[in-house]
Design a protein around this motif. Structure first.
Motif, PDB file in Angstrom:
ATOM      1  N   VAL A 217       7.590   0.048  -9.145  1.00  0.00           N
ATOM      2  CA  VAL A 217       6.249   0.592  -8.982  1.00  0.00           C
ATOM      3  C   VAL A 217       6.255   2.048  -9.431  1.00  0.00           C
ATOM      4  O   VAL A 217       7.045   2.849  -8.943  1.00  0.00           O
ATOM      5  CB  VAL A 217       5.796   0.492  -7.522  1.00  0.00           C
TER       6      VAL A 217
ATOM      7  N   GLU B 286       5.665   8.809  -7.741  1.00  0.00           N
ATOM      8  CA  GLU B 286       6.742   8.041  -7.123  1.00  0.00           C
ATOM      9  C   GLU B 286       7.176   6.891  -8.003  1.00  0.00           C
ATOM     10  O   GLU B 286       6.447   6.455  -8.897  1.00  0.00           O
ATOM     11  CB  GLU B 286       6.302   7.549  -5.729  1.00  0.00           C
ATOM     12  N   LEU B 287       8.402   6.469  -7.810  1.00  0.00           N
ATOM     13  CA  LEU B 287       8.962   5.369  -8.575  1.00  0.00           C
ATOM     14  C   LEU B 287       9.916   4.632  -7.653  1.00  0.00           C
ATOM     15  O   LEU B 287      10.879   5.200  -7.167  1.00  0.00           O
ATOM     16  CB  LEU B 287       9.712   5.934  -9.794  1.00  0.00           C
ATOM     17  N   GLY B 288       9.609   3.387  -7.375  1.00  0.00           N
ATOM     18  CA  GLY B 288      10.473   2.666  -6.443  1.00  0.00           C
ATOM     19  C   GLY B 288      10.546   1.197  -6.785  1.00  0.00           C
ATOM     20  O   GLY B 288       9.686   0.656  -7.472  1.00  0.00           O
ATOM     21  N   GLY B 289      11.587   0.553  -6.291  1.00  0.00           N
ATOM     22  CA  GLY B 289      11.770  -0.859  -6.583  1.00  0.00           C
ATOM     23  C   GLY B 289      11.411  -1.725  -5.389  1.00  0.00           C
ATOM     24  O   GLY B 289      11.400  -1.260  -4.253  1.00  0.00           O
ATOM     25  N   VAL B 290      11.122  -2.971  -5.663  1.00  0.00           N
ATOM     26  CA  VAL B 290      10.880  -3.960  -4.618  1.00  0.00           C
ATOM     27  C   VAL B 290      11.590  -5.243  -5.035  1.00  0.00           C
ATOM     28  O   VAL B 290      11.646  -5.562  -6.228  1.00  0.00           O
ATOM     29  CB  VAL B 290       9.367  -4.255  -4.440  1.00  0.00           C
TER      30      VAL B 290
ATOM     31  N   ARG C 168      -4.131  -0.851  -8.903  1.00  0.00           N
ATOM     32  CA  ARG C 168      -2.862  -1.209  -9.523  1.00  0.00           C
ATOM     33  C   ARG C 168      -3.079  -1.827 -10.895  1.00  0.00           C
ATOM     34  O   ARG C 168      -4.036  -2.557 -11.110  1.00  0.00           O
ATOM     35  CB  ARG C 168      -2.095  -2.198  -8.650  1.00  0.00           C
TER      36      ARG C 168
ATOM     37  N   ILE D 107      13.696  14.504  -5.188  1.00  0.00           N
ATOM     38  CA  ILE D 107      13.086  14.957  -6.431  1.00  0.00           C
ATOM     39  C   ILE D 107      13.370  16.436  -6.646  1.00  0.00           C
ATOM     40  O   ILE D 107      13.658  16.876  -7.752  1.00  0.00           O
ATOM     41  CB  ILE D 107      11.595  14.634  -6.393  1.00  0.00           C
TER      42      ILE D 107
ATOM     43  N   ARG E 167       9.101   7.927  -0.499  1.00  0.00           N
ATOM     44  CA  ARG E 167       9.070   8.852  -1.630  1.00  0.00           C
ATOM     45  C   ARG E 167       9.601  10.179  -1.106  1.00  0.00           C
ATOM     46  O   ARG E 167       8.907  10.921  -0.421  1.00  0.00           O
ATOM     47  CB  ARG E 167       7.645   9.013  -2.127  1.00  0.00           C
TER      48      ARG E 167
ATOM     49  N   TYR F   6       5.769   3.557   0.592  1.00  0.00           N
ATOM     50  CA  TYR F   6       5.217   2.396  -0.089  1.00  0.00           C
ATOM     51  C   TYR F   6       5.595   1.183   0.740  1.00  0.00           C
ATOM     52  O   TYR F   6       6.762   0.792   0.776  1.00  0.00           O
ATOM     53  CB  TYR F   6       5.787   2.301  -1.504  1.00  0.00           C
TER      54      TYR F   6
ATOM     55  N   VAL G 204       0.846  -1.188   0.000  1.00  0.00           N
ATOM     56  CA  VAL G 204       0.000   0.000   0.000  1.00  0.00           C
ATOM     57  C   VAL G 204       0.883   1.240   0.000  1.00  0.00           C
ATOM     58  O   VAL G 204       2.013   1.211   0.472  1.00  0.00           O
ATOM     59  CB  VAL G 204      -0.941  -0.038   1.230  1.00  0.00           C
ATOM     60  N   TYR G 205       0.372   2.291  -0.602  1.00  0.00           N
ATOM     61  CA  TYR G 205       1.082   3.567  -0.632  1.00  0.00           C
ATOM     62  C   TYR G 205       0.261   4.591   0.126  1.00  0.00           C
ATOM     63  O   TYR G 205      -0.928   4.735  -0.123  1.00  0.00           O
ATOM     64  CB  TYR G 205       1.273   4.025  -2.078  1.00  0.00           C
TER      65      TYR G 205
ATOM     66  N   ARG H  43       9.590   1.618   1.230  1.00  0.00           N
ATOM     67  CA  ARG H  43      10.112   2.600   0.293  1.00  0.00           C
ATOM     68  C   ARG H  43       9.618   3.997   0.666  1.00  0.00           C
ATOM     69  O   ARG H  43       8.457   4.179   1.015  1.00  0.00           O
ATOM     70  CB  ARG H  43       9.645   2.223  -1.116  1.00  0.00           C
TER      71      ARG H  43
ATOM     72  N   PHE I  91      -1.390   3.040  -9.632  1.00  0.00           N
ATOM     73  CA  PHE I  91      -0.057   2.463  -9.506  1.00  0.00           C
ATOM     74  C   PHE I  91       0.157   1.450 -10.605  1.00  0.00           C
ATOM     75  O   PHE I  91      -0.662   0.551 -10.788  1.00  0.00           O
ATOM     76  CB  PHE I  91       0.119   1.817  -8.131  1.00  0.00           C
TER      77      PHE I  91
ATOM     78  N   LYS J  67       2.685  -1.424 -11.942  1.00  0.00           N
ATOM     79  CA  LYS J  67       3.752  -2.240 -11.381  1.00  0.00           C
ATOM     80  C   LYS J  67       4.302  -3.123 -12.488  1.00  0.00           C
ATOM     81  O   LYS J  67       3.557  -3.908 -13.093  1.00  0.00           O
ATOM     82  CB  LYS J  67       3.165  -3.094 -10.264  1.00  0.00           C
TER      83      LYS J  67
ATOM     84  N   ASN K  41      -5.734   1.876  -3.146  1.00  0.00           N
ATOM     85  CA  ASN K  41      -4.721   1.808  -4.199  1.00  0.00           C
ATOM     86  C   ASN K  41      -5.207   0.914  -5.334  1.00  0.00           C
ATOM     87  O   ASN K  41      -5.487  -0.265  -5.138  1.00  0.00           O
ATOM     88  CB  ASN K  41      -3.424   1.214  -3.659  1.00  0.00           C
TER      89      ASN K  41
ATOM     90  N   VAL L 100       5.350  -2.708   1.681  1.00  0.00           N
ATOM     91  CA  VAL L 100       5.003  -4.058   1.265  1.00  0.00           C
ATOM     92  C   VAL L 100       5.061  -4.921   2.512  1.00  0.00           C
ATOM     93  O   VAL L 100       6.047  -4.875   3.246  1.00  0.00           O
ATOM     94  CB  VAL L 100       6.002  -4.582   0.210  1.00  0.00           C
TER      95      VAL L 100
ATOM     96  N   TRP M   9       8.166  -5.689   4.487  1.00  0.00           N
ATOM     97  CA  TRP M   9       9.060  -6.365   3.544  1.00  0.00           C
ATOM     98  C   TRP M   9       9.871  -5.325   2.794  1.00  0.00           C
ATOM     99  O   TRP M   9      11.024  -5.523   2.467  1.00  0.00           O
ATOM    100  CB  TRP M   9       8.223  -7.199   2.573  1.00  0.00           C
ATOM    101  N   ARG M  10       9.228  -4.198   2.564  1.00  0.00           N
ATOM    102  CA  ARG M  10       9.872  -3.102   1.880  1.00  0.00           C
ATOM    103  C   ARG M  10       9.240  -1.823   2.387  1.00  0.00           C
ATOM    104  O   ARG M  10       8.017  -1.724   2.452  1.00  0.00           O
ATOM    105  CB  ARG M  10       9.631  -3.238   0.368  1.00  0.00           C
TER     106      ARG M  10
END
Lengths: 411, 168, 199
Positions: free
Chosen positions: B75, B56-60, B26, A378, A373, A358, A344-345, A371, B88, B90, B24, A360, A368-369
């Motif tokens: 994402v 936003e732009l991010g990796g998982v 996706r 930016i 922003r 973000y 979810v964001y 992230r 979003f 992905k 959200n 996870v 799990w992650r």
């Protein structure tokens, strides 16, 4: 592991005969005007900057990796240290995402308290930014005035949470503890005294000839560029973008407070306009605080203990079996929260712009992650564009107006 | 179903899946199709559906994630500045050579965020103008946010000589 | 003269003591501020706490003019060579305050990128705990440095001359296997090496 990433960039063009007169200036990473740890490689034609290449990562300390190691409540202490001039706003943004993930709605009292403290954090952030721009451009007095007010915000944070700098006050589903009347009294006093300090700052800078000359028309960002380059917050709003998450996607107590504030925008897009937007936002934040502090709802500050989400207070832990069990559940490393295997964001409007997380989740109590922003990253990425054709003395003005916070930039 | 999904389904049938959680929405693009379909899809969202803002732009890294089939995902969080809608997108990528097309042509704001994903995850972005490391030192060889890289590293942080008092 | 009669006409003391007395009351700090602690350092210098009361307000960002380095905030891999260069650029005699938990020990950031204490790489005289320390604590540290200067200082800084060995904490065991040797920037002498294309 791809090793080609380790190859340094070789420059071929630098020996070109027609560009022999250009020279390179290394600006940072330890430089008074950068305030934090940034490095710029400026290619100069006399005093004019032909090209600016930022080099960042001098404060990359692995926040996001730590977010995968710590649980949701523990990670607050790390999130605090991201944008360290408005820590409380970061906490709110982090729990916006986490609480969205867990599907928990904070109590009305908690929403109001978070709103008030986050707006105070916004004020202290803007104060530091404005003061530091003044400091760099030769108006030291504004800096001292601004810091005096920041100390008052620190006092409020300290009374509420016990820590003056990094409060670490939010928890899943509520706050660490309820506030005392003392905090409300201090906020009321701040609401009374701040307008005078704000007016002083305005008088010191708004028509200060040196300040205006060094910021007006410098670093112009147009509206389309601001959107295309993902800008947010005061930087985008100074260019005419009306996006403000407090109005667009109201969160916390903002749905109730919509009438008490306006979105501050400007059209010019230069450093002076960014300064004006920040000053205007401080006044609007004060209106929000004024409206919110008189309407703090009663009731508990944490969600119900039955939801198995919040840390029970000491009374519940020691006197009731449910509280004791829940305390254990949340603190044992293999129990903690039960999360959906989803992601979810969630984002909030902090002083620098849209701060989003973000998250996870894999079913355990840890992300799990996690992230981030980061608005600072930016905003710093547009710096080479803003710097085109300006003089080297404009570097501090532009850097200051973007309000780059290195810990948020590099994480 | 929102109007933009109709537009996407009409233009890219079978190229993507959708999912939803809380607020959200996706759009998922598989690793096989991402190379050809990702940029046209994002361009369509940007030009025809009003998602003009790359929020936003991010990796998982999904190594050993429950139920995951692909290893990496990037994402793209899009937003519409006119009506504050979010979407979003992905896109997945896999070892041994994770690669996705770059979206810098669409949004210049993506430049540093893609560099960051490359630095921390090693996902390459084809067509990126300046794909260098951004946060880690240039000599660094690992990608630290991958799940198989330990939290405390392999000891790179101690790999410096000390300055003694007499020397300074 | 108002002092006539209060003080004797001459005093006998050591040259070292006079030099130290003068030095300790005119410390010029070099604020090596990287993170959160840097803001508290600014707070210490500004209106409420006012470090000028202790004769240390002349902050100079050029290391060549300073004799007290205040490392405020965490130092990461990319920053260590920079820190060492700045330390070496400061003229003797010089002292170092490690401000905050991160600079002293890595603090909460026990990660791949953060250095676990700057004392592994440069000499440190005073550690200030806290995350971040309150301004009062930093002022206390400055007072401690002043006391140290008075007690150990010599006019030609010979107290530093024979300290040729590493004085930091016991080095951590390398977590590296031989095949995993990864090169990080290792030397302050080659700290600036990024070259960028001009186009």
């Amino acid at each position: 592991m791809p090793l080609e990433a380790a190859t340094p960039v070789v420059d071929e063009d630098i020996a070109g005969a027609d560009r022999e007169y250009l020279y390179t200036l290394n600006y940072g990473p330890q430089h008074p005007a950068t305030h934090t740890t940034l490095r710029l490689i400026l290619t100069l034609d006399g005093e004019t900057v032909v090209k600016a290449v930022p080099d960042i990562g001098f404060l990359h300390s692995g926040f996001e990796k730590l977010g995968e190691d710590l649980d949701f409540n523990q990670y607050v202490t790390i999130v605090d240290r991201m944008n360290y001039i408005s820590p409380f706003a970061n906490e709110c943004a982090w729990f916006e995402a986490v609480e969205k993930l867990l599907g928990v709605e904070p109590t009305p009292r908690c929403k109001y308290l978070r709103t008030i403290l986050a707006e105070l954090a916004r004020i202290s952030d803007h104060l530091l930014c404005v003061g530091a721009v003044g400091l760099d451009l030769g108006a030291l007095t504004a800096f001292l005035y601004a810091f005096n007010q920041r100390e008052k915000v620190y006092d409020i944070m300290e009374s509420a949470s016990g820590q003056r700098f990094h409060p670490s006050f939010c928890r899943v589903g509520g706050l660490m503890n309820d506030i005392t009347d003392d905090v409300v009294a201090k906020v009321r006093a701040f609401v009374k005294t701040f307008p005078k300090a704000h007016a002083d700052l305005t008088r010191l800078l708004n028509r200060n000839r040196i300040f205006v000359d060094r910021t007006k028309g410098i670093g112009v960002l147009t509206r389309d560029e601001a959107i295309n380059m993902s800008c947010s917050g005061p930087v985008a709003r100074a260019s005419g973008v009306t996006r403000d998450l407090r109005k667009d996607e109201p969160y916390l107590a903002y749905p109730d407070l919509q009438d008490s504030f306006k979105v501050v925008c400007a059209k010019g897009g230069d450093c002076y306009n960014r300064y004006l937007v920040r000053m205007g936002e401080m006044a609007e934040s004060l209106n929000i605080i004024k409206a919110a502090v008189e309407n703090i709802p009663g009731g508990p500050v944490n969600v119900d203990l039955e939801d198995k989400l919040t840390i029970p207070d000491k009374q519940a832990t020691y006197r009731s079996i449910e509280g004791l069990i829940q305390h254990f559940e949340l603190f044992m490393w293999n129990r903690r929260w039960e999360t959906p295997v989803e992601e979810v964001y969630g984002a909030q409007e902090t002083a620098n712009g849209e701060l989003g997380f973000y998250v996870v989740a894999d079913g355990s109590g840890r992300a799990w992650r996690a992230r981030t922003r980061p608005p600072s990253l930016i905003h710093f990425s547009i710096f080479p564009h803003l710097m085109e054709g300006h003089q080297i003395s404009d570097v501090p003005a532009i850097l200051g107006s973007l309000n780059i916070i290195a810990a948020e930039l590099d994480r | 179903m929102p109007a933009y999904l109709d537009t996407l389904t009409a233009k890219f049938p079978g190229a993507f899946a959708t999912s939803e959680f809380r607020d959200n929405r996706r759009v998922l693009v598989s690793a096989e199709r991402a190379g050809e379909v990702l940029v046209p899809l994002l361009r369509c969202l940007k030009d025809e559906c009003g998602f003009d803002y790359l929020a936003e732009l991010g990796g998982v890294d999904y190594l050993n994630y429950p139920g995951a089939t692909d290893r990496y995902a990037v994402v793209y969080g899009l937003a519409n500045t006119a009506n504050a809608e979010r979407l979003f997108v992905k896109a997945f990528a896999n070892d041994p050579d994770p690669e996705l097309p770059s979206v810098v042509d669409l949004w210049r704001g993506a430049e540093w965020m893609e560099r960051e994903v490359f630095d921390l995850y090693g996902v390459r972005f084809a067509g990126h103008p300046d794909l260098r490391r951004i946060l880690m030192p240039h000599e660094f060889a690992a990608h630290p946010l991958r799940k198989d890289y330990p939290l405390r590293g392999y000891g790179e942080r101690h790999n410096f000589r000390s300055v003694t008092r007499a020397e300074s | 003269m108002a002092l006539t009669g209060l003080l004797p006409d001459f005093l006998v003391t050591r040259l070292d003591a006079v030099a130290s007395l003068l030095r300790k009351h005119s410390l010029w700090p070099m604020p090596f501020a990287t993170a959160c602690c840097g803001i508290e350092l600014m707070a210490t210098a500004s209106s409420r706490y006012d470090i000028a009361r202790f004769g240390s307000e002349a902050m100079r960002f050029s290391p060549r003019q300073c004799d007290l380095m205040i490392v405020a905030g965490r130092v990461v891999m990319k920053m260590v060579p920079v820190m060492q260069r700045i330390w070496l650029q400061m003229p003797e005699p010089k002292w170092c305050i490690s401000m905050g938990a991160c600079a002293s020990s890595g603090g909460v950031f026990d990660t791949y990128a953060t250095v676990q204490g700057i004392d592994r790489f440069i000499p440190v005289d005073v550690y200030v705990p806290g995350c971040p320390p309150r301004p009062e604590q930093l002022i206390r540290a400055v007072l401690d440095i002043q006391e140290k200067v008075q007690r150990t200082g010599t006019i030609d800084a010979r107290e530093f001359a024979d300290r040729e060995t590493y004085e930091g904490p016991t080095p951590l065991a390398r977590e590296l296997g031989p095949e995993q040797t990864i090169v990080a920037p290792g030397d302050y002498r080659t700290a600036t090496r990024l070259r960028v294309p001009l186009n």
